[in-house]
Every structure is written in C-alpha cells, then in structure tokens.
Motif scaffolding. Sequence first.
Motif, PDB file in Angstrom:
ATOM      1  N   SER A  50       0.846  -1.193   0.000  1.00  0.00           N
ATOM      2  CA  SER A  50       0.000   0.000   0.000  1.00  0.00           C
ATOM      3  C   SER A  50       0.881   1.243   0.000  1.00  0.00           C
ATOM      4  O   SER A  50       2.104   1.152   0.053  1.00  0.00           O
ATOM      5  CB  SER A  50      -0.887   0.001   1.243  1.00  0.00           C
ATOM      6  N   TYR A  61      -6.130  -1.909   1.540  1.00  0.00           N
ATOM      7  CA  TYR A  61      -5.435  -2.114   0.269  1.00  0.00           C
ATOM      8  C   TYR A  61      -6.228  -3.099  -0.566  1.00  0.00           C
ATOM      9  O   TYR A  61      -6.473  -4.220  -0.148  1.00  0.00           O
ATOM     10  CB  TYR A  61      -4.021  -2.660   0.531  1.00  0.00           C
ATOM     11  N   ALA A  62      -6.684  -2.654  -1.706  1.00  0.00           N
ATOM     12  CA  ALA A  62      -7.395  -3.521  -2.645  1.00  0.00           C
ATOM     13  C   ALA A  62      -6.909  -3.168  -4.038  1.00  0.00           C
ATOM     14  O   ALA A  62      -7.121  -2.054  -4.514  1.00  0.00           O
ATOM     15  CB  ALA A  62      -8.899  -3.338  -2.537  1.00  0.00           C
ATOM     16  N   LYS A  63      -6.212  -4.090  -4.647  1.00  0.00           N
ATOM     17  CA  LYS A  63      -5.662  -3.786  -5.960  1.00  0.00           C
ATOM     18  C   LYS A  63      -5.443  -5.068  -6.736  1.00  0.00           C
ATOM     19  O   LYS A  63      -5.027  -6.078  -6.181  1.00  0.00           O
ATOM     20  CB  LYS A  63      -4.332  -3.046  -5.801  1.00  0.00           C
ATOM     21  N   ASN A  64      -5.724  -5.026  -8.029  1.00  0.00           N
ATOM     22  CA  ASN A  64      -5.418  -6.148  -8.902  1.00  0.00           C
ATOM     23  C   ASN A  64      -4.002  -5.909  -9.407  1.00  0.00           C
ATOM     24  O   ASN A  64      -3.738  -4.916 -10.088  1.00  0.00           O
ATOM     25  CB  ASN A  64      -6.406  -6.218 -10.071  1.00  0.00           C
ATOM     26  N   LYS A  65      -3.103  -6.790  -9.026  1.00  0.00           N
ATOM     27  CA  LYS A  65      -1.700  -6.587  -9.360  1.00  0.00           C
ATOM     28  C   LYS A  65      -1.003  -7.935  -9.459  1.00  0.00           C
ATOM     29  O   LYS A  65      -1.462  -8.920  -8.902  1.00  0.00           O
ATOM     30  CB  LYS A  65      -1.039  -5.735  -8.267  1.00  0.00           C
ATOM     31  N   THR A  66       0.112  -7.964 -10.149  1.00  0.00           N
ATOM     32  CA  THR A  66       0.933  -9.171 -10.212  1.00  0.00           C
ATOM     33  C   THR A  66       2.042  -9.041  -9.181  1.00  0.00           C
ATOM     34  O   THR A  66       2.849  -8.117  -9.255  1.00  0.00           O
ATOM     35  CB  THR A  66       1.540  -9.365 -11.624  1.00  0.00           C
ATOM     36  N   SER A 103      -0.816 -13.098 -10.378  1.00  0.00           N
ATOM     37  CA  SER A 103      -1.766 -12.007 -10.563  1.00  0.00           C
ATOM     38  C   SER A 103      -3.010 -12.316  -9.749  1.00  0.00           C
ATOM     39  O   SER A 103      -3.534 -13.428  -9.795  1.00  0.00           O
ATOM     40  CB  SER A 103      -2.144 -11.859 -12.040  1.00  0.00           C
ATOM     41  N   ASP A 104      -3.469 -11.324  -8.992  1.00  0.00           N
ATOM     42  CA  ASP A 104      -4.636 -11.523  -8.138  1.00  0.00           C
ATOM     43  C   ASP A 104      -5.127 -10.157  -7.695  1.00  0.00           C
ATOM     44  O   ASP A 104      -4.475  -9.145  -7.914  1.00  0.00           O
ATOM     45  CB  ASP A 104      -4.252 -12.358  -6.916  1.00  0.00           C
ATOM     46  N   THR A 105      -6.293 -10.154  -7.055  1.00  0.00           N
ATOM     47  CA  THR A 105      -6.772  -8.938  -6.413  1.00  0.00           C
ATOM     48  C   THR A 105      -6.469  -9.094  -4.937  1.00  0.00           C
ATOM     49  O   THR A 105      -6.985  -9.991  -4.276  1.00  0.00           O
ATOM     50  CB  THR A 105      -8.281  -8.739  -6.639  1.00  0.00           C
ATOM     51  N   TRP A 106      -5.598  -8.258  -4.443  1.00  0.00           N
ATOM     52  CA  TRP A 106      -5.156  -8.318  -3.050  1.00  0.00           C
ATOM     53  C   TRP A 106      -6.011  -7.349  -2.249  1.00  0.00           C
ATOM     54  O   TRP A 106      -6.090  -6.170  -2.564  1.00  0.00           O
ATOM     55  CB  TRP A 106      -3.684  -7.933  -2.954  1.00  0.00           C
ATOM     56  N   THR A 107      -6.682  -7.823  -1.217  1.00  0.00           N
ATOM     57  CA  THR A 107      -7.546  -6.992  -0.395  1.00  0.00           C
ATOM     58  C   THR A 107      -7.271  -7.252   1.084  1.00  0.00           C
ATOM     59  O   THR A 107      -7.568  -8.340   1.583  1.00  0.00           O
ATOM     60  CB  THR A 107      -9.036  -7.284  -0.688  1.00  0.00           C
TER      61      THR A 107
END
Length: 174
Positions: A50, A61-66, A103-107
């Motif tokens: 974040s 923190y919520a984001k689609n990232k590799t 790759s995923d959406t991390w929340t």
Amino acid sequence: MSTVVSTALLSAGVVAGAAAPASAGTKCPTNPTYTIGNKTTVWRATNVHSDWAKPGVTISYAKNKTGTWTATGTATVGAEAGVIFAKASTSFSVAVGKSWAKSDTWTYSTEVAKKKGKSRGRLMMYHEAKGFSVTKTHMEPKSGGGCRKVQSWKKSGNVAPVRRSNNLWGIQYK
C-alpha cells in the motif's frame, strides 16, 4: 658374473620404472554432486504494498496486481542454476525456482501501530522463500588407487522463492 648381475639389475630397474602407478588407471565418476545445506524458511518483501500511512491510520489495500519476487545469491544464476533449484526443491520437498509471480486482487486492511523511532507504515505482502547454501563436489583419483570426494566450491546466502503462492501480509515500518 658381475655382467649378469648388472644386466639383471638394469632389466629390473627398467621394468620397475616402466610400470604405471596404481592410480593412473583409476576412472572416477565425472558428474558433479550438489549438496544443499543450512536450510531455512524466510519471508521476503514483494512488489505488492500500500501507500505509506501515519500511526493510528487504518490502511485498506485492494488492488489487482501481479506480485513478483526473484531469487538472490550467486548459486541462483548461471548455467548450474537449474540443477541447483532442482536439488533444493527435492531437499525442501517444495518447488523453488528463480522467480515467482502471481496475478490476483489483493484486499487487506489493518491499522498502523505506533512504533518507537518509526514515523510511518504500509501494508506489505511477503512471499515464502527458502534460504540455503550449496556445495559442489566432484571425484578425483587417489594416489593409492580409488577415488576421493573433492569440494569444488561452496556458496552461501542463496534465497529462492517457493513456486506456490504462500504469502504473508504485515506492516513494513520506516
């Protein structure tokens, strides 16, 4: 009589001098052996984090990232790296490699705690990795015959990410 003795001694000397040493005919295996030692599990910071926040602030923190992380250490590069990763994977009973990416959406969310001497914190994703040393050995002929194991080199401080997605979230303070 002395001519006969001299000839016999000379002949014996030539024969003894021409005989090859016992080790000259010894054939030793040519394949090197790699041994994994000093095994540890470590957690290394990834590129997923974040923004920084002050103590007392709740970070969401919520984001689609590799997420990515790459191996470190001198034994993890070069022509022998593949063999070393394979040996380390067998030794740890978990696949390790040169790099990890997912790759995923991390929340996640948490509050930045007050820490003495620290002015800010951020959520950080850490990835499981394996630390180890690797020793390369080979066989050489012994002077009396047979073979002996000889160390070619030893490289410590190698860290390789596990290939599975095994992550740990925490706060990194600064």
